[in-house]
Design a protein around this motif. Structure first.
Motif, PDB file in Angstrom:
ATOM      1  N   ASP A 123     -25.751 -89.201 -43.421  1.00 20.45           N
ATOM      2  CA  ASP A 123     -25.196 -87.871 -43.213  1.00 20.45           C
ATOM      3  C   ASP A 123     -24.536 -87.319 -44.470  1.00 20.45           C
ATOM      4  O   ASP A 123     -23.835 -88.045 -45.195  1.00 20.45           O
ATOM      5  CB  ASP A 123     -24.154 -87.902 -42.096  1.00 20.45           C
ATOM      6  CG  ASP A 123     -24.783 -88.053 -40.730  1.00 20.45           C
ATOM      7  OD1 ASP A 123     -25.942 -87.664 -40.570  1.00 20.45           O
ATOM      8  OD2 ASP A 123     -24.110 -88.556 -39.808  1.00 20.45           O
ATOM      9  N   THR A 124     -24.752 -86.040 -44.688  1.00 17.66           N
ATOM     10  CA  THR A 124     -24.012 -85.283 -45.686  1.00 17.66           C
ATOM     11  C   THR A 124     -23.218 -84.229 -44.926  1.00 17.66           C
ATOM     12  O   THR A 124     -23.792 -83.395 -44.234  1.00 17.66           O
ATOM     13  CB  THR A 124     -24.955 -84.616 -46.702  1.00 17.66           C
ATOM     14  OG1 THR A 124     -25.720 -85.622 -47.371  1.00 17.66           O
ATOM     15  CG2 THR A 124     -24.169 -83.822 -47.732  1.00 17.66           C
ATOM     16  N   VAL A 125     -21.896 -84.314 -45.018  1.00 16.23           N
ATOM     17  CA  VAL A 125     -21.001 -83.473 -44.231  1.00 16.23           C
ATOM     18  C   VAL A 125     -20.181 -82.611 -45.185  1.00 16.23           C
ATOM     19  O   VAL A 125     -19.662 -83.115 -46.187  1.00 16.23           O
ATOM     20  CB  VAL A 125     -20.053 -84.330 -43.368  1.00 16.23           C
ATOM     21  CG1 VAL A 125     -19.317 -83.469 -42.357  1.00 16.23           C
ATOM     22  CG2 VAL A 125     -20.821 -85.440 -42.663  1.00 16.23           C
ATOM     23  N   LYS A 126     -20.055 -81.314 -44.885  1.00 13.88           N
ATOM     24  CA  LYS A 126     -19.262 -80.466 -45.784  1.00 13.88           C
ATOM     25  C   LYS A 126     -18.403 -79.492 -45.000  1.00 13.88           C
ATOM     26  O   LYS A 126     -18.704 -79.134 -43.850  1.00 13.88           O
ATOM     27  CB  LYS A 126     -20.161 -79.713 -46.768  1.00 13.88           C
ATOM     28  CG  LYS A 126     -20.994 -78.583 -46.187  1.00 13.88           C
ATOM     29  CD  LYS A 126     -21.766 -77.882 -47.308  1.00 13.88           C
ATOM     30  CE  LYS A 126     -22.610 -76.726 -46.779  1.00 13.88           C
ATOM     31  NZ  LYS A 126     -23.348 -76.044 -47.841  1.00 13.88           N
ATOM     32  N   VAL A 127     -17.316 -79.075 -45.662  1.00 12.25           N
ATOM     33  CA  VAL A 127     -16.414 -78.072 -45.116  1.00 12.25           C
ATOM     34  C   VAL A 127     -15.856 -77.280 -46.295  1.00 12.25           C
ATOM     35  O   VAL A 127     -15.595 -77.842 -47.358  1.00 12.25           O
ATOM     36  CB  VAL A 127     -15.289 -78.728 -44.274  1.00 12.25           C
ATOM     37  CG1 VAL A 127     -14.447 -79.671 -45.105  1.00 12.25           C
ATOM     38  CG2 VAL A 127     -14.425 -77.663 -43.619  1.00 12.25           C
ATOM     39  N   VAL A 128     -15.702 -75.983 -46.112  1.00 13.83           N
ATOM     40  CA  VAL A 128     -15.214 -75.118 -47.188  1.00 13.83           C
ATOM     41  C   VAL A 128     -13.720 -74.868 -46.998  1.00 13.83           C
ATOM     42  O   VAL A 128     -13.287 -74.381 -45.953  1.00 13.83           O
ATOM     43  CB  VAL A 128     -15.981 -73.779 -47.207  1.00 13.83           C
ATOM     44  CG1 VAL A 128     -15.398 -72.839 -48.271  1.00 13.83           C
ATOM     45  CG2 VAL A 128     -17.464 -74.020 -47.479  1.00 13.83           C
ATOM     46  N   LEU A 129     -12.943 -75.204 -48.022  1.00 16.83           N
ATOM     47  CA  LEU A 129     -11.513 -74.901 -48.039  1.00 16.83           C
ATOM     48  C   LEU A 129     -11.317 -73.614 -48.837  1.00 16.83           C
ATOM     49  O   LEU A 129     -11.560 -73.575 -50.043  1.00 16.83           O
ATOM     50  CB  LEU A 129     -10.729 -76.043 -48.669  1.00 16.83           C
ATOM     51  CG  LEU A 129      -9.221 -75.795 -48.824  1.00 16.83           C
ATOM     52  CD1 LEU A 129      -8.542 -75.708 -47.456  1.00 16.83           C
ATOM     53  CD2 LEU A 129      -8.583 -76.885 -49.685  1.00 16.83           C
TER      54      LEU A 129
END
Length: 259
Positions: A123-129
């Motif tokens: 898995d490649t997981v991302k979130v934008v701060l």
């Protein structure tokens, strides 16, 4: 316990398989320059808040507003309450943005064996701060990632009922994946006493011929969107287990409450 469900798709097929989700959630959706933000990584069922041991991340980086990358090397292992009250492994790290703009935090897992479906997923997981000004909120995942979810709608400052769009493709070079099934699920910070039916836990949609999917969030909170893809004949072996290896990409974003 609910059905164990996620998006695992062949490039030429819309068939799903069973797995868990990876959760990467900051303690705040927006921040100021220089403000410390704590990110928690855990593994399991977001809606039911059923957690299982999270594998140690293979890599954590931040794509900065100027497009450069920064490594996150210091992670703290946690013992958190999991399914059936057992303690399970999770991880935390603290990030302090040094510039204004949008910071895309990306975590990549090692291949994870899924006993239910007899296969590995990576898995490649991302979130934008978001930090004060809008810049580079549509950044791609890690260099070399084989699957990508690229935001077409700004992935923050959203309200219930607003429409969100993103594009899914395989890399490299980027090739849009049409007809790919996307699963969307909300994160609950504590287990629910009364569970709704499956159809109201995990929502599903598909990408159009350009690899674009559309979703309108019904409620505030943290939401994940997961897509999957598999290279032909790609396999992995780890100890006693051997099976197909699928790539998954997950985007987490926050929907605010209406004022």
């Amino acid at each position: 316990m609910r059905r164990i469900c996620a998006v695992l798709l062949l490039l030429s097929s819309a068939t799903t398989s069973f797995a868990h989700y990876n959760m990467l959630i900051p303690d705040k959706a927006w921040a100021e320059k220089g403000e410390k933000v704590t990110f928690t990584y855990q593994f399991g069922h977001p809606f039911e808040h059923e957690l299982f041991d999270a594998p140690e991340p293979k890599m954590v980086i931040v794509v900065l507003p100027d497009g450069k990358t920064q490594n996150i090397d210091k992670l703290t292992k946690l013992a958190i309450k999991g399914a059936d009250g057992k303690k399970v492994a999770g991880y935390q790290f603290v990030y302090e943005p040094a510039m204004r703009g949008d910071h895309t935090v990306v975590l990549q897992t090692p291949p994870i064996w899924m006993e239910e479906s007899k296969e590995f997923v990576q898995d490649t997981v991302k979130v934008v701060l978001h930090v004060q000004t809008q810049k580079n909120w549509d950044a791609e995942e890690l260099p070399g990632s084989k699957l990508s979810i690229i935001s077409l709608t700004r992935p923050y400052g959203l309200l219930p009922g607003m429409v969100f769009q993103a594009r899914v493709g395989s890399k490299a070079p980027f090739q849009p994946l049409k007809g790919t099934e996307i699963e969307v699920e909300r994160f609950n910070r504590t287990p629910l006493k009364n569970m709704p039916p499956d159809e109201l836990i995990t929502f599903k949609t598909k990408t159009d011929p350009n690899g674009v999917f559309t979703f309108a969030f019904p409620n505030p909170g943290w939401w994940c969107m997961t897509a999957g893809w598999q290279e032909k004949d790609r396999r992995w072996k780890d100890g006693a287990n051997e099976g197909p290896l699928r790539e998954r990409a997950t985007l987490w974003l926050h929907v605010d409450e209406k004022k």
